[in-house]
Design an enzyme around this catalytic site. Structure first.
Site, PDB file in Angstrom:
ATOM      1  N   LYS A 113      41.789  -1.787  70.148  1.00 22.67           N
ATOM      2  CA  LYS A 113      41.650  -3.169  71.244  1.00 22.67           C
ATOM      3  C   LYS A 113      41.265  -2.736  72.472  1.00 22.67           C
ATOM      4  O   LYS A 113      40.329  -3.318  73.074  1.00 22.67           O
ATOM      5  CB  LYS A 113      42.847  -3.791  71.212  1.00 22.67           C
ATOM      6  N   LYS A 195      36.458  -2.543  57.509  1.00 23.12           N
ATOM      7  CA  LYS A 195      36.935  -3.365  56.821  1.00 23.12           C
ATOM      8  C   LYS A 195      36.276  -4.966  56.877  1.00 23.12           C
ATOM      9  O   LYS A 195      36.164  -5.157  58.004  1.00 23.12           O
ATOM     10  CB  LYS A 195      38.489  -3.332  56.785  1.00 23.12           C
ATOM     11  N   LYS A 198      37.844 -10.876  60.274  1.00 17.12           N
ATOM     12  CA  LYS A 198      37.728 -12.366  60.850  1.00 17.12           C
ATOM     13  C   LYS A 198      36.728 -12.501  62.210  1.00 17.12           C
ATOM     14  O   LYS A 198      35.773 -13.210  62.171  1.00 17.12           O
ATOM     15  CB  LYS A 198      38.857 -13.143  61.430  1.00 17.12           C
TER      16      LYS A 198
HETATM   17  P1  TYM Z   1      45.440 -10.484  60.566  1.00 21.63           P
HETATM   18  O1  TYM Z   1      45.334 -11.843  60.902  1.00 21.63           O
HETATM   19  O2  TYM Z   1      44.479  -9.551  61.077  1.00 21.63           O
HETATM   20  O3  TYM Z   1      45.323 -10.509  59.070  1.00 21.63           O
HETATM   21  C1  TYM Z   1      46.195 -11.362  58.050  1.00 21.63           C
HETATM   22  C2  TYM Z   1      46.569 -10.511  56.902  1.00 21.63           C
HETATM   23  O4  TYM Z   1      45.289  -9.909  56.213  1.00 21.63           O
HETATM   24  C3  TYM Z   1      45.512  -8.632  56.131  1.00 21.63           C
HETATM   25  N1  TYM Z   1      44.144  -8.120  55.969  1.00 21.63           N
HETATM   26  C4  TYM Z   1      43.417  -7.342  55.211  1.00 21.63           C
HETATM   27  N2  TYM Z   1      43.865  -6.937  54.006  1.00 21.63           N
HETATM   28  C5  TYM Z   1      43.156  -5.898  53.226  1.00 21.63           C
HETATM   29  N3  TYM Z   1      41.825  -5.862  53.678  1.00 21.63           N
HETATM   30  C6  TYM Z   1      41.015  -6.358  54.811  1.00 21.63           C
HETATM   31  N4  TYM Z   1      40.062  -6.228  55.140  1.00 21.63           N
HETATM   32  C7  TYM Z   1      42.076  -7.099  55.791  1.00 21.63           C
HETATM   33  N5  TYM Z   1      41.866  -7.771  56.624  1.00 21.63           N
HETATM   34  C8  TYM Z   1      43.188  -8.348  57.030  1.00 21.63           C
HETATM   35  C9  TYM Z   1      46.440  -7.970  56.912  1.00 21.63           C
HETATM   36  O5  TYM Z   1      46.638  -6.796  56.668  1.00 21.63           O
HETATM   37  C10 TYM Z   1      47.248  -9.132  57.317  1.00 21.63           C
HETATM   38  O6  TYM Z   1      48.396  -8.824  56.107  1.00 21.63           O
HETATM   39  N6  TYM Z   1      49.337  -8.648  62.957  1.00 21.63           N
HETATM   40  C11 TYM Z   1      49.004  -9.520  61.879  1.00 21.63           C
HETATM   41  C12 TYM Z   1      49.649 -10.816  62.174  1.00 21.63           C
HETATM   42  C13 TYM Z   1      51.090 -10.891  62.148  1.00 21.63           C
HETATM   43  C14 TYM Z   1      52.214 -10.431  61.138  1.00 21.63           C
HETATM   44  C15 TYM Z   1      53.446 -10.880  61.676  1.00 21.63           C
HETATM   45  C16 TYM Z   1      51.809  -9.927  59.893  1.00 21.63           C
HETATM   46  C17 TYM Z   1      51.908 -11.636  63.243  1.00 21.63           C
HETATM   47  N7  TYM Z   1      53.206 -11.358  62.968  1.00 21.63           N
HETATM   48  C18 TYM Z   1      54.580 -10.819  60.886  1.00 21.63           C
HETATM   49  C19 TYM Z   1      53.201  -9.917  59.159  1.00 21.63           C
HETATM   50  C20 TYM Z   1      54.379 -10.025  59.690  1.00 21.63           C
HETATM   51  C21 TYM Z   1      47.570  -9.743  61.751  1.00 21.63           C
HETATM   52  O7  TYM Z   1      46.894  -9.343  62.861  1.00 21.63           O
HETATM   53  O8  TYM Z   1      47.320 -10.057  60.825  1.00 21.63           O
END
Ligand code: TYM
Length: 331
Positions: A113, A195, A198
């Site tokens: 970031k 990967k 979003k």
């Molecule tokens: P975020 O919003 O980036 O992604 C949400 C979930 O999707 C998974 N993910 C992927 N898995 C496989 N391949 C990909 N290309 C890919 N892109 C995204 C992420 O691993 C995630 O599971 N920090 C977290 C949000 C969060 C969270 C939490 C998660 C906030 N509090 C507490 C678990 C527990 C995040 O940025 O996810």
């Protein structure tokens, strides 16, 4: 022994994609039948990278709609919005005293970031894994269904939990990243350069809201070559990538058919990409259409959020009573 509790979250920073589905949502849907589950829209986390809140409400609604369209049943799992649970911020504050600057600065996602937004290296970005830990342990959860990219955050969560338990008495179970079928998943981008995401690499990401024609266009653009010229040639990375994506959305029979064609050098990548595009469309189209209907029903989404917040706050409140007591903050 107490039943395990599940917790996970998704940031409302854009449309959800196949990575979110196969890394996270697919597991949520299975887990909700077996465990008490807390699934959350991580709107506070999104402020670390998206300080402009003009579209936030719409994005929160969309992520909720997409969660439900993927199979989350809001009557079974607790589906809520992070900022509706003020206890999160209190726990985040306490945990911040147990998190060290050095370890936070070394976090891979933080360094990424810093590279992406050098003009906004805010403290929220630095303490992102602390807030994530608060989300999880607020419900005393131990199973955290996430993709591979979140592995380090879970490792840090275990460290913060160990420090809390060591200093103030055992309150929290150890949280672990979880995926049905063992290894955590990383769904690669179509161009194989990273990967699916979003907010980055949108042309190489298949969104759950993509129209059929958009999916066809994105898939047909994927890099290939003329195919192997001798049997049992190892696959180059960009070809391996197509097989990997096919494994997610196509039937085993279709996958095996292209695997055989690759190995006997008769593979036609044009055909393979056409097949992959159609299988992705078959997968995405029903989710897209359900999500659109749900997204239009704001009253329902509002009810879901309120019902979820009430359940999540109950759980948060009971944890925070234990936390304050064990920390000696009970005067
Ligand atoms: P975020 O919003 O980036 O992604 C949400 C979930 O999707 C998974 N993910 C992927 N898995 C496989 N391949 C990909 N290309 C890919 N892109 C995204 C992420 O691993 C995630 O599971 N920090 C977290 C949000 C969060 C969270 C939490 C998660 C906030 N509090 C507490 C678990 C527990 C995040 O940025 O996810």
């Amino acid at each position: 022994m107490e039943a395990k509790i599940v917790m996970s979250g998704i940031r409302p920073t854009g449309f959800l994609h196949l990575g979110n589905y196969f890394g996270a949502l697919q597991n949520y849907v299975l887990l909700q039948q077996q465990y008490p589950c807390f699934f959350m829209v991580a709107d506070l986390h999104s402020l670390t990278t998206h300080p402009d809140t003009k579209e936030l409400k719409e994005n929160v609604h969309r992520v909720l709609a997409e969660n439900i369209a993927c199979g989350i049943d809001p009557n079974q799992a607790t589906l809520y919005c992070q900022s509706h649970i003020p206890e999160t911020s209190e726990l985040y504050l306490y945990l911040n005293m147990l998190a060290y600057k050095g370890e936070l600065e070394k976090t891979v996602t933080f360094k990424e970031k810093v590279r992406l937004q050098p003009e906004n290296v805010n403290a929220g970005l630095l303490t992102y894994p602390v807030l994530q830990t608060a989300d999880i342990i607020l419900h005393r959860a131990s199973l955290v269904p996430v993709g591979k990219d979140q592995e380090q955050h879970l490792e840090m969560a275990r460290n913060f939990v160990a420090r809390f338990n060591h200093r103030y008495g055992i309150v929290f179970p150890e949280p672990h990243a979880f995926n049905f079928g063992s290894n955590l998943i990383k769904v690669p981008s179509l161009d194989g350069s990273g990967k699916m995401s979003k907010s980055e690499n949108q042309n190489a990401t298949i969104f759950l809201a993509d129209e059929d024609e958009t999916i066809r266009k994105k898939v047909m653009r994927v890099k290939t070559d003329n195919g192997p010229t001798s049997e049992q040639t190892p696959k180059p990375d960009y070809i391996e990538n197509i097989f990997l994506l096919m494994k997610l959305v196509s039937t085993e029979e279709v996958f095996n058919q292209f695997e055989v064609a690759y190995n006997n050098c008769t593979i036609r990548y044009g055909d393979m990409k056409k097949q992959l595009a159609e299988d992705m469309i078959n997968f995405v189209a029903p989710i897209r259409s359900k999500a659109q209907d749900l997204f239009a029903n704001k009253k329902y989404l509002q009810e879901v959020m309120e019902q979820g917040a009430a359940k999540a706050r109950q759980s948060a409140k009971s944890t925070m009573e234990i936390v304050r007591h064990s920390m000696g903050l009970n005067y």
